[in-house]
Write an enzyme that holds these catalytic residues in place. Sequence first.
Site, PDB file in Angstrom:
ATOM      1  N   ASP A 117      -1.589  -1.952  16.580  1.00  0.00           N
ATOM      2  CA  ASP A 117      -0.969  -0.654  16.311  1.00  0.00           C
ATOM      3  C   ASP A 117      -0.544  -0.018  17.631  1.00  0.00           C
ATOM      4  OD1 ASP A 117      -0.524   2.004  15.043  1.00  0.00           O
ATOM      5  OD2 ASP A 117      -1.593   1.134  13.368  1.00  0.00           O
ATOM      6  N   HIS A 188      -0.656   7.247  15.594  1.00  0.00           N
ATOM      7  CA  HIS A 188      -0.662   6.324  14.456  1.00  0.00           C
ATOM      8  C   HIS A 188      -1.847   5.351  14.513  1.00  0.00           C
ATOM      9  CE1 HIS A 188       0.949   2.977  11.940  1.00  0.00           C
ATOM     10  NE2 HIS A 188       1.637   3.927  11.318  1.00  0.00           N
ATOM     11  N   SER A 527       1.155   2.819   5.910  1.00  0.00           N
ATOM     12  CA  SER A 527       0.311   2.626   7.098  1.00  0.00           C
ATOM     13  C   SER A 527      -1.072   3.240   6.895  1.00  0.00           C
ATOM     14  CB  SER A 527       0.938   3.308   8.313  1.00  0.00           C
ATOM     15  OG  SER A 527       2.004   2.568   8.807  1.00  0.00           O
TER      16      SER A 527
END
Length: 740
Positions: A117, A188, A527
Amino acid sequence: MLSVFLSLLILFGVLQQPALAFKKSYIVYLGGHSHGADVTSADLRRVADSHTQLLASFLGSEEKAKDAIFYSYKRHINGFAALLEDEEAARIAGVIPSSSLWNKARFGQDTIIANLDTGVWPESKSFSGKGFGPIPSKWKGICQFDHKEGPLCNRKLIGARYYNKGYAAYAGVPLNSTYNTPRDVDGHGTHTLSTAAGNFVAGANVFGFGNGTAKGGSPRARVAAYRVCYPKMNESSGECYDADIMKGFDAAIADGVGVLSVSLGSDSVDYINDGTAIGAFHAVKNGIVVVASAGNSGPTPGSVENVAPWFITVGASTLDRKFQANVQLKNGSIFQGMSLSKPLPEDKMYTLISAAEARAADVSEEDAILCKEKTLDSKKAKGKIVVCLRGENARLEKGEEALRAGAAGMILCNDESSGNELIADAHILPATQLNYTDGLIVFSYLKNTKNPQGLITEPKSVLNVKPAPFMASFSSRGPNAITPAILKPDITAPGVNIMAAYSESTSPTEVPSDKRTTPFYIESGTSMACPHVSGVAGLLKTLHPDWSPGAIRSAIMTTARTRDNTGSPMKDADYQKATPFMYGSGHIRPNRAMNPGLVYDLTVNDYLDFLCGIGYNSTMVGQFAGAYYDCPNNYNILNFNNPSISVPDLTRSVVVTRKLKNVGKPGTYAARIRSPPGYSVTVKPNLLKFEKIGEEKSFKLSIKVNGRRGAKSVFQFGELLWSDGKHYVRSPIVVASPNQ
Ligand SMILES: *[C@@H]1O[C@H](CO)[C@@H](O)[C@H](O)[C@H]1NC(C)=O
Ligand SMILES: *[C@@H]1O[C@H](CO)[C@@H](O)[C@H](O)[C@H]1NC(C)=O
Ligand SMILES: *[C@@H]1O[C@H](CO)[C@@H](O)[C@H](O)[C@H]1NC(C)=O
Ligand SMILES: *[C@@H]1O[C@H](CO)[C@@H](O)[C@H](O)[C@H]1NC(C)=O
Ligand SMILES: *[C@@H]1O[C@H](CO)[C@@H](O)[C@H](O)[C@H]1NC(C)=O
Ligand SMILES: *[C@@H]1O[C@H](CO)[C@@H](O)[C@H](O)[C@H]1NC(C)=O
């Protein structure tokens, strides 16, 4: 096993001091300890710490927890005794029922979960090493944070690496220190990793909203971050490049990871040209469970990504909490919106204006109503609440444009395709979002009212929302564009308005003028759904260390649920009935997944046979196998032992075989079929008797077209269910016939 019970010594209660009269002594029993005879004093301290942490997560502070605990059972019995209010005890017992997967799997203890990620924010409390024992000896990874930053990994966050040479090759310029670190500057990666396996953290909230205890799916698992994604260079660049992704997989396999969470993807391409699919294949070959997001390109059919059968591919659906901020019109109508934005400065009715009405000179109504950049005229919008339409440009950009034009607030109305899907955004100005039907009413009010006025109420969190879950419109959908005989996605999990840890180097809106940072933030996307499944996979790995990635995938899929919390079939965001092309086998049910009864297991050779079956020659399959592989003759991928059944091109009839493996008690399972409309399905044999664990039995499923099919090739849906009365092993059946 965890149980919370009143220590039934009535005497104790009677002897309590008056000041504590409303508190009683409770025992929180967590089961046994696994440390042997030579337990060290450090071990004992660690156990005591873990008790404090656990209780602190309910009481809100370590001090309160330390005050409340009067015994820690540290040597053979695991648990503690504490003075608690009835309500507190009920909360502990309620959140962690003794029969839950969480408890049985010791919260994922010592499983290693990693993600590929944007990196990790190592200072997040979700990754604090407090209360964790020594790093598992199987761990071979490293921590690549700059030494100047100090020792940023710990017993929880046991590894962090970055790979950016693929990205650098595309950028064509040397990368500076923002890139040469596993530190997450986006949020994220921190969000997804903490959703999979973040610690219990009390007092987690977003600018004061949604206050509570944050925790990941496997809160006692160890975590590692592989940074392979970086800020976009420009509109046409990617964020994560295959070269870096494959390097991340390669390292994670060697480092000893158990579960890999992969919240990234791109348009599906053939597996041999897809670095994520190749990397994931090698991970699964090495016993690692690989969970991947289905993509955010819904509701377009055929948009699902990460479609190789060795992935657990995850779609996104809602959960039963919302952050409600209502719109009140002056005529008395009230609409329930969703928001995490700050309230309006004054408690009064504001003038409402449609963004189309507030458009700048030379701007089309179509562009203005979407509140695209530089489309609004501040002379018209100033001090008013601007009503914008969702679609095309980013939601937060619309808020930025409204603020630029001097608006006091914004009402964002869904377009038809986003339907009922409401996202709680922390807009840079007071704002809320309405569903499609409510939005139409507001626009009609604006059109038909002389001096339209209204207000937005302050957001409040509301629980037990119904219906939930329903599918997010953005969640990518089947059919599988690469191999339609493999149904994708496999499963759906919460992916709308998910609160988790965040990077504190960036403002959550990423709007340049927004200087706010927050240790927790709410995000939406597949996600966010993916790491929910990674966390559950971590628990299953702790509980069943001998299960293959295929068995874990099967357990998760066959125990999923296709109904919502009103008991009706799960819906799509547009209120229509959802289908397996949106949710695969259904919505994840962790407590059922721990004891599925039977699994459709898959070996590495099954995956290789699958590649032979889709037409790869021995040379190509040999690349995946790492050695020459002798493809079986005419392998039919319809017989690939997938836990779901997809026949995309049925002219008359077909026989599909599957093999079930017993992972539970002995039992006799009977088959039940719901045939897809227009087809008849039969199973032979329709009773399977299992006498011991590991026993495997095959069956054949015949699917026949009824009479002459109509002209159109449309997919029809049915299901196969095996049950012994206690376990329910369910597979969706998806069939289509070609045009005739
Ligand atoms: C985007 O950035 C890359 C790398 O600097 C460059 O090669 C490419 O031409 C850029 N594309 C556009 C559309 O600016
Ligand atoms: C690194 O480079 C990026 C992109 O060129 C720039 O935005 C950033 O400010 C730089 N960071 C540092 C620490 O120099
Ligand atoms: C969040 O809850 C904790 C524990 O109940 C409390 O101590 C704290 O003040 C709350 N924080 C906010 C911002 O409401
Ligand atoms: C839209 O939201 C309102 C709440 O304001 C709700 O009553 C209505 O049912 C929703 N529309 C649909 C079609 O679900
Ligand atoms: C307010 O106006 C809207 C749009 O014209 C209408 O649908 C709604 O019924 C009105 N509300 C009340 C309470 O009259
Ligand atoms: C296998 O297929 C590849 C790609 O189409 C081709 O280059 C190769 O020559 C083939 N090998 C054999 C043994 O047919």
